[in-house]
Structure formats: structure tokens, C-alpha cells
Design a protein around this motif. Sequence first.
Motif, PDB file in Angstrom:
ATOM      1  N   GLU A  30       0.818  -1.210   0.000  1.00 49.33           N
ATOM      2  CA  GLU A  30       0.000   0.000   0.000  1.00 49.33           C
ATOM      3  C   GLU A  30       0.851   1.260   0.000  1.00 49.33           C
ATOM      4  O   GLU A  30       0.490   2.254  -0.609  1.00 49.33           O
ATOM      5  CB  GLU A  30      -0.951   0.009   1.201  1.00 49.33           C
ATOM      6  CG  GLU A  30      -2.037  -1.025   1.136  1.00 49.33           C
ATOM      7  CD  GLU A  30      -2.880  -0.925  -0.123  1.00 49.33           C
ATOM      8  OE1 GLU A  30      -3.389   0.169  -0.416  1.00 49.33           O
ATOM      9  OE2 GLU A  30      -3.027  -1.942  -0.822  1.00 49.33           O
ATOM     10  N   ARG A  36       0.502   7.396   3.063  1.00 49.94           N
ATOM     11  CA  ARG A  36      -0.896   7.094   3.355  1.00 49.94           C
ATOM     12  C   ARG A  36      -1.208   7.433   4.812  1.00 49.94           C
ATOM     13  O   ARG A  36      -0.393   7.229   5.689  1.00 49.94           O
ATOM     14  CB  ARG A  36      -1.176   5.592   3.180  1.00 49.94           C
ATOM     15  CG  ARG A  36      -1.074   5.075   1.784  1.00 49.94           C
ATOM     16  CD  ARG A  36      -2.426   5.160   1.120  1.00 49.94           C
ATOM     17  NE  ARG A  36      -2.482   4.374  -0.077  1.00 49.94           N
ATOM     18  CZ  ARG A  36      -2.094   4.810  -1.255  1.00 49.94           C
ATOM     19  NH1 ARG A  36      -1.605   6.009  -1.384  1.00 49.94           N
ATOM     20  NH2 ARG A  36      -2.187   4.051  -2.318  1.00 49.94           N
ATOM     21  N   LEU A  41      -4.991   3.388   4.814  1.00 54.24           N
ATOM     22  CA  LEU A  41      -4.478   2.019   4.911  1.00 54.24           C
ATOM     23  C   LEU A  41      -5.581   1.070   5.367  1.00 54.24           C
ATOM     24  O   LEU A  41      -5.758  -0.015   4.808  1.00 54.24           O
ATOM     25  CB  LEU A  41      -3.290   1.961   5.863  1.00 54.24           C
ATOM     26  CG  LEU A  41      -2.021   2.639   5.369  1.00 54.24           C
ATOM     27  CD1 LEU A  41      -1.017   2.797   6.509  1.00 54.24           C
ATOM     28  CD2 LEU A  41      -1.406   1.860   4.225  1.00 54.24           C
ATOM     29  N   ASP A  44      -7.998   0.340   2.542  1.00 53.16           N
ATOM     30  CA  ASP A  44      -7.467  -0.441   1.422  1.00 53.16           C
ATOM     31  C   ASP A  44      -6.860  -1.774   1.833  1.00 53.16           C
ATOM     32  O   ASP A  44      -6.232  -2.454   1.017  1.00 53.16           O
ATOM     33  CB  ASP A  44      -6.456   0.393   0.639  1.00 53.16           C
ATOM     34  CG  ASP A  44      -7.146   1.395  -0.282  1.00 53.16           C
ATOM     35  OD1 ASP A  44      -8.284   1.121  -0.698  1.00 53.16           O
ATOM     36  OD2 ASP A  44      -6.554   2.438  -0.584  1.00 53.16           O
ATOM     37  N   TRP A 117      -4.251  -2.318  -6.753  1.00 52.22           N
ATOM     38  CA  TRP A 117      -3.514  -3.553  -6.501  1.00 52.22           C
ATOM     39  C   TRP A 117      -2.926  -4.131  -7.791  1.00 52.22           C
ATOM     40  O   TRP A 117      -2.046  -4.977  -7.753  1.00 52.22           O
ATOM     41  CB  TRP A 117      -4.397  -4.587  -5.831  1.00 52.22           C
ATOM     42  CG  TRP A 117      -4.805  -4.242  -4.426  1.00 52.22           C
ATOM     43  CD1 TRP A 117      -4.327  -3.211  -3.641  1.00 52.22           C
ATOM     44  CD2 TRP A 117      -5.789  -4.907  -3.647  1.00 52.22           C
ATOM     45  NE1 TRP A 117      -4.962  -3.216  -2.424  1.00 52.22           N
ATOM     46  CE2 TRP A 117      -5.872  -4.248  -2.397  1.00 52.22           C
ATOM     47  CE3 TRP A 117      -6.609  -5.989  -3.875  1.00 52.22           C
ATOM     48  CZ2 TRP A 117      -6.737  -4.651  -1.385  1.00 52.22           C
ATOM     49  CZ3 TRP A 117      -7.480  -6.389  -2.870  1.00 52.22           C
ATOM     50  CH2 TRP A 117      -7.532  -5.727  -1.640  1.00 52.22           C
TER      51      TRP A 117
END
Length: 194
Positions: A30, A36, A41, A44, A117
Amino acid sequence: MPRRSYDHYCAASRALDVVGDRWSLLVVRELCSGPRRYSDLFADLPGISTDILAARLKDLERDGILTRQRVGPRASTAVYELTPAGAALRPVLEALSDWGTTLLGDRRPTDAVRPHWFALPLGRLIAERLGTGTATVHIGDTVFHVTVDPGGITHRDGPAAAPDAELHFDLPTATAVATGALSLGDATTEVRWP
């Protein structure tokens, strides 16, 4: 809490002592695309608990894989970012992504998916096609860019300032390209290459 160790005098074992816990490499995945916030985080990484995420972030910070900075009004928001040691894990993630692509099979109803991803497998394919340069990738509403240079492949959130290529996919097409069911060249007519 002291860190668990395999207690093997082996480089792979020592590496797994640092990033071998469940979720650790996915946190690194990530952060490969840029800094982030904790909430980003958590959003996701579907399936991770807040306790585990907090523990992994603390462990990875302690081990020099990421840094935490306070930003915003009264420094109320924590932002996490990879250190050079953390960024050096990208080739490990690329190798795992390449190896794991054959294991994907059909998407199960319980499988979560996030368009970003696909940055790792698409990055490799873009590098093969582009050689060196930058490509902006749109997967639905998600936008990231891939940079290929002599130092390797990287990806960051958002569009590139002056991309050499621009690719537009829907999620099923991005999946088909990433898994090899569809070639990058056949994937879309909305591709601009140099």
C-alpha cells in the motif's frame, strides 16, 4: 513485546523476522504508491483489524521500514511513508506478484479487490512495452502512474505530469491483462504509446 524470530542464521530468515508477519508486506504494498494516512491504509486493507494494523505499523516503524509523521492542524493526522529500506522491498513484491499471478484463478465472491492492486503486474507489462518512461493508468476512477527507468519500476498515486503513455481500463479488463488472459496491446483502444 519482543520481536519473534526464527533464530536461523540465514538471510531469508532474518528478512522474514522483519516482514514475515501476516499483513506486513501488504502494508508495504500500500505504501509503495506514496504516503498514506492510517484511515487510507485501513480502507485499502479489507479484513485487517485496527489492532493488527496499528501493531504492524508500529513494528515496521521500529524496524526502519516506514516512518510516521504528524501533519495537519495541530499535527493531528499521522501519515506513513516507506523509508529507503522499505522501498527496497518493491522487487520482493514484484517477484511475489509475478509468482502469485498464476494462483489468482477466478475471483471468488468473498475476494476484495482494489484497482491500484494491479499496479505491480501492470507495471511489469508496461515496462516490457515502454522500455523507459512514464505511463498514466486509469482503472475506473482510480489513477496512478508507472515510471520505468534504469533504477527499476515504481508507481505513484495520481496521473503523471507528462506521461509517455496513457492507458484506460475497466476493472475486468485490468484483471484480464494482469492475469495474462488478455495482452496489453489487445486490452483497450484508449492507449497512447510513444
